[in-house]
Design an enzyme around this catalytic site. Sequence first.
Site, PDB file in Angstrom:
ATOM      1  N   HIS A  88       0.810  -1.217   0.000  1.00 30.77           N
ATOM      2  CA  HIS A  88       0.000   0.000   0.000  1.00 30.77           C
ATOM      3  C   HIS A  88       0.841   1.265   0.000  1.00 30.77           C
ATOM      4  O   HIS A  88       0.390   2.311  -0.454  1.00 30.77           O
ATOM      5  CB  HIS A  88      -0.972  -0.028   1.175  1.00 30.77           C
ATOM      6  CG  HIS A  88      -2.038  -1.047   0.971  1.00 30.77           C
ATOM      7  ND1 HIS A  88      -1.930  -2.328   1.436  1.00 30.77           N
ATOM      8  CD2 HIS A  88      -3.211  -0.987   0.291  1.00 30.77           C
ATOM      9  CE1 HIS A  88      -2.990  -3.023   1.067  1.00 30.77           C
ATOM     10  NE2 HIS A  88      -3.781  -2.234   0.379  1.00 30.77           N
ATOM     11  N   CYS A 133      -9.856  -3.896  -9.756  1.00 43.53           N
ATOM     12  CA  CYS A 133      -9.293  -2.648  -9.228  1.00 43.53           C
ATOM     13  C   CYS A 133      -7.906  -2.833  -8.630  1.00 43.53           C
ATOM     14  O   CYS A 133      -7.386  -1.954  -7.967  1.00 43.53           O
ATOM     15  CB  CYS A 133     -10.235  -2.030  -8.197  1.00 43.53           C
ATOM     16  SG  CYS A 133     -10.660  -3.151  -6.855  1.00 43.53           S
TER      17      CYS A 133
HETATM   18  C1  PEP Z   1      -6.382  -5.438  -4.162  1.00 45.26           C
HETATM   19  O1  PEP Z   1      -6.093  -6.196  -3.235  1.00 45.26           O
HETATM   20  O2  PEP Z   1      -6.130  -5.668  -5.358  1.00 45.26           O
HETATM   21  C2  PEP Z   1      -7.062  -4.151  -3.873  1.00 45.26           C
HETATM   22  C3  PEP Z   1      -7.484  -3.360  -4.831  1.00 45.26           C
HETATM   23  O3  PEP Z   1      -7.178  -3.791  -2.554  1.00 45.26           O
HETATM   24  P1  PEP Z   1      -5.970  -3.158  -1.701  1.00 45.26           P
HETATM   25  O4  PEP Z   1      -4.827  -2.924  -2.667  1.00 45.26           O
HETATM   26  O5  PEP Z   1      -6.463  -1.919  -1.076  1.00 45.26           O
HETATM   27  O6  PEP Z   1      -5.670  -4.233  -0.717  1.00 45.26           O
END
Ligand code: PEP
Length: 595
Positions: free
Chosen positions: A209, A525
């Site tokens: 993240h 996403c």
């Molecule tokens: C993912 O895991 O691909 C996602 C979009 O959620 P995050 O990156 O916030 O865990």
Amino acid sequence: MPKKPAQSKPAKKTVERAFKGLAAAPGIAIGKAYVRFGDHIEVREYTIAKTKVAAEVKRLGRAVDEARQQIHDLQKRAGEMRGAAGEELVFLFDAYLGMLDDSRLVRGARQAIEQERINAEAAVQHEYSRLAIRFEAMGDAYIAARLDDIREVAQRLIGNLVRTPSKAPPKPAKGGIIVAEMLSPADMAQIDPDVVDAVAAALGGTEGHTAIMARALGLPAVLGVADLGDNVQQGDIVIVDGYSGQIIVSPTPATIKKYEKRLAEKRRGTRALDRLRFEPAISKDGTSVQLMANVELPVEMDAVRLSGAEGVGLLRSEFMFMNRDDIPSEDEQVQVLKQIVGSMKKLPVTIRTLDIGGEKPAPALLSHIDEAAASALGLRGIRLSLANPDTLHTQFRAFLRVAPGRNIRILLPMVTTPGEVKRAKAILVEAAESLQRDGFTLPDPLPPVGVMIEVPGAALAADALAKASDFFAIGSNDLTMYTLAVDRANEHVAHLFNTLHPAVLRLIQFTTQAALRARIPVSICGEIAGDPRFTSLLVGLGLHDLSMTASNIPMVKKRIRDMDGLAAGQRALQIMEQTDSGRIAMMIDDFNALA
Ligand code: PEP
Ligand code: MG
């Protein structure tokens, strides 16, 4: 843990040096290093004004109370364990609790605040160091073990204090480049992209993240640079090359010139893509694709509007819970959400409930459980929300209050069973009923509730989840992490993180087909959605709704407009027959080169 004695820094070197790390966020920046190295828990020492001493002693008291509560919780769980190990732990935690009463550690720290007028975390650290020197001088194994216990308690106190700092860390000057040992997503949330030009860190991978937030903020980032700590000093000129993953320290004038030229070329390319902003994302043969934005912080909203996004496909609501030691009130959440949702007018906004746990910290929710409980395989995402139903209820009330007249969808993270969806939906209904009793207008009907498909088990049971939910959003980041057992934020295994692994692609395909069969919308996403190299594969697999970092939308749109949708579908079928990710990558590149 408490800092080792300060070592004298080597004399400043001015020879150009290059270091290789992971290209975590694109872009190039040249600027002065603002170095933040040291322990993972950064303990800074500063003087407390005479009038603030009592408040600082109180702050220490609160950290002690919090630690006492944490240890009581741990002790309770140890008591539930069977056998001698549990019993032993119960005794150990008793000893810890004793140290939090008026022990030498706490008394000494309090005295240091009062007499030396230093901040509480530094006072705990000093007192621990003093005890360590005395105990080590005794040379006794039993005493040495006691010292480990004191370290454990001191560490916990410092952790509690650092999470609730009484003073924000000093800020870098404009155009500065943050060079750190580690940057957490919470650290990133505090960076002002108008001041800081880039970041570099010794730890961290490209899919964590921290990297995602750097990309969202438009900050070039290089992470996982092993030798960084010993080679950059405060104020050194550094170049961060977020395309190649290089850090250049003390560059020569010729190197600076070369990079300035590249920077100008990149800017020209971006301006050309910007012209596509208001063109539709339709392939040459008429396949229409929706391009949405992922949002992690409200500061991104200007970039979202400028990118030509057709809505927000993923609003990561956890930003509201970071860098604070309390839970944001319903009104506070409504205010922030109103700004974000309001700025999108009638366009769809998918708001995800809290996805805390794993590498994403939120002290207010995590302070009463130990870190391991909220690990990537523990109480993360919807699991943590269902364990804190009041927090989820408040989130839902806030979502519903901003929903009337808007186009809102609710998304649940880290779901693995239909039961979790049902429990969350029941809390949503309770939230709606309570709002009605309070006289608020409700959206009619209530917003659709969808699930993130980001755990292999969820993907394989997509048919069952489709019956319980209104839409799917494939989270390819976590889906890759959990399928391949590769920690997305760990630089040591970054080379193994590969969304093109046939296992991951099959799960994406399986989920997409399950959604199509159940006639529910499906989007993707994860970071793969924003990489134009993979657009043809995703569209070919039937994914016509992609959500990504806003700045990537023009590049992906260009790829779609140059593409033949039918040919992409045929190529995707051929790719799905492959078993080797290298061959898959080659086939994608060949196809992209042709179109
Ligand atoms: C993912 O895991 O691909 C996602 C979009 O959620 P995050 O990156 O916030 O865990
Ligand atoms: Mg995820």
